[in-house]
Design a protein around this motif. Structure first.
Motif, mmCIF file in Angstrom:
data_model
loop_
_atom_site.group_PDB
_atom_site.id
_atom_site.type_symbol
_atom_site.label_atom_id
_atom_site.label_comp_id
_atom_site.label_asym_id
_atom_site.label_seq_id
_atom_site.Cartn_x
_atom_site.Cartn_y
_atom_site.Cartn_z
ATOM 1 N N LYS A 77 0.806 -1.225 0.000
ATOM 2 C CA LYS A 77 0.000 0.000 0.000
ATOM 3 C C LYS A 77 0.835 1.268 0.000
ATOM 4 N N ASN A 78 2.118 1.155 0.302
ATOM 5 C CA ASN A 78 3.013 2.318 0.302
ATOM 6 C C ASN A 78 3.773 2.466 -1.005
ATOM 7 N N GLU B 10 14.730 -7.651 -3.205
ATOM 8 C CA GLU B 10 14.794 -6.204 -2.996
ATOM 9 C C GLU B 10 13.392 -5.621 -2.803
ATOM 10 N N ILE B 11 13.323 -4.555 -1.988
ATOM 11 C CA ILE B 11 12.099 -3.776 -1.829
ATOM 12 C C ILE B 11 12.407 -2.368 -2.330
ATOM 13 N N ILE B 12 11.699 -1.938 -3.363
ATOM 14 C CA ILE B 12 12.000 -0.656 -4.014
ATOM 15 C C ILE B 12 10.769 0.237 -3.958
ATOM 16 N N HIS B 13 10.947 1.443 -3.444
ATOM 17 C CA HIS B 13 9.835 2.391 -3.358
ATOM 18 C C HIS B 13 9.682 3.144 -4.679
ATOM 19 N N VAL B 14 8.464 3.158 -5.200
ATOM 20 C CA VAL B 14 8.183 3.930 -6.414
ATOM 21 C C VAL B 14 8.060 5.392 -6.016
ATOM 22 N N THR B 15 8.957 6.227 -6.477
ATOM 23 C CA THR B 15 8.943 7.634 -6.064
ATOM 24 C C THR B 15 7.927 8.437 -6.870
ATOM 25 N N ASP B 16 7.572 9.603 -6.349
ATOM 26 C CA ASP B 16 6.506 10.419 -6.933
ATOM 27 C C ASP B 16 6.742 10.740 -8.401
ATOM 28 N N ALA B 17 7.970 10.962 -8.794
ATOM 29 C CA ALA B 17 8.280 11.352 -10.169
ATOM 30 C C ALA B 17 7.884 10.278 -11.178
ATOM 31 N N TYR B 18 7.821 9.032 -10.721
ATOM 32 C CA TYR B 18 7.534 7.907 -11.627
ATOM 33 C C TYR B 18 6.211 7.218 -11.296
#
Length: 235
Positions: free
Chosen positions: A204-205, A213-221
């Motif tokens: 959900k985050n 690996e755990i990779i956060h999708v940043t706002d730009a993408y």
């Protein structure tokens, strides 16, 4: 090459004319015609087509709105009596804009443009490489593109994380992004390019679980990533 198409227009006479034009064009196959744009969208999700001849001014859901909701692989040719919509049509990457009353020669020119676009796409797909070479550990290594989980950027170096091994090479993330096919790889972070079909889960985050690996999708993408997800979620 044969292109499947649908017609969406709330005017029955306009549909009749376009049906006649499609019938006269050998490489076009009419899948269906709709006077209701909401119904057309519902049917499209079940039975996608190559091409939509789409009126703009319609009740409930206008053509411009519908064009933003169709499957990504479907192309649009707008048909309208209002010239002022021409500029807006290019904002949604329409292939062409036909102004009513439509003559067959104009219709055929737009259809030829669609045929050329799909032909170029087909050629590009058939010519895609299955591997690339990178410099790693003092030698050239052949990388099977289907085995890549993700690429991680580390200043002037990148790590190609494969299914069972990894390689470090002197490249920038921009160079890697240009090297990899955008239909199979997606940048989701300044330091990560992933193979979306290798994703295990997404929390959900907006964190992607891929390999170990755990990779956060940043706002730009995030917008592009969500568009990809929406095209893949079972409806």
């Amino acid at each position: 090459m044969n292109l499947s198409c649908i017609i969406v227009d709330d005017e029955p006479l306009a549909i009749k004319l376009l049906e006649n034009f499609v019938e006269r064009t050998p490489y076009l196959t009419l899948q269906a015609s709709y006077t209701d744009s909401v119904q057309a969208l519902s049917e499209l999700r079940e039975n996608p087509c190559n091409l939509i001849f789409l009126d703009i001014q319609m009740p409930d859901l206008d053509g411009m709105e519908l064009s933003r909701m169709v499957p990504a692989e479907t192309r649009i040719i707008f048909t309208t009596a209002f010239k002022q919509y021409a500029f807006d049509s290019y904002e949604v990457n329409a292939l062409d804009f036909l102004l009513k009353p439509i003559r067959y020669n104009k219709f055929l020119a737009a259809a030829e443009k669609a045929k050329e676009w799909f032909g170029m796409k087909e050629n590009a797909t058939s010519n895609k490489p299955s591997s690339i070479y990178i410099k790693a550990d003092g030698e050239l290594r052949q990388i099977n593109l289907e085995k890549i989980l993700y690429v991680q950027g580390m200043k002037d170096y990148v790590i190609f994380q494969m299914e069972n091994e990894k390689y470090i090479t002197h490249l920038t993330m921009t160079a890697v992004e240009n090297l990899l096919d955008s239909s199979h790889f997606m940048r989701i972070h300044r330091s990560y390019i992933i193979a979306p079909d290798k994703i295990k889960s997404i929390d959900k985050n907006n964190c992607v679980y891929i390999g170990n690996e755990i990779i956060h999708v940043t706002d730009a993408y995030l917008k592009k990533f969500n568009e990809y997800l929406n095209s893949k979620i079972a409806k």
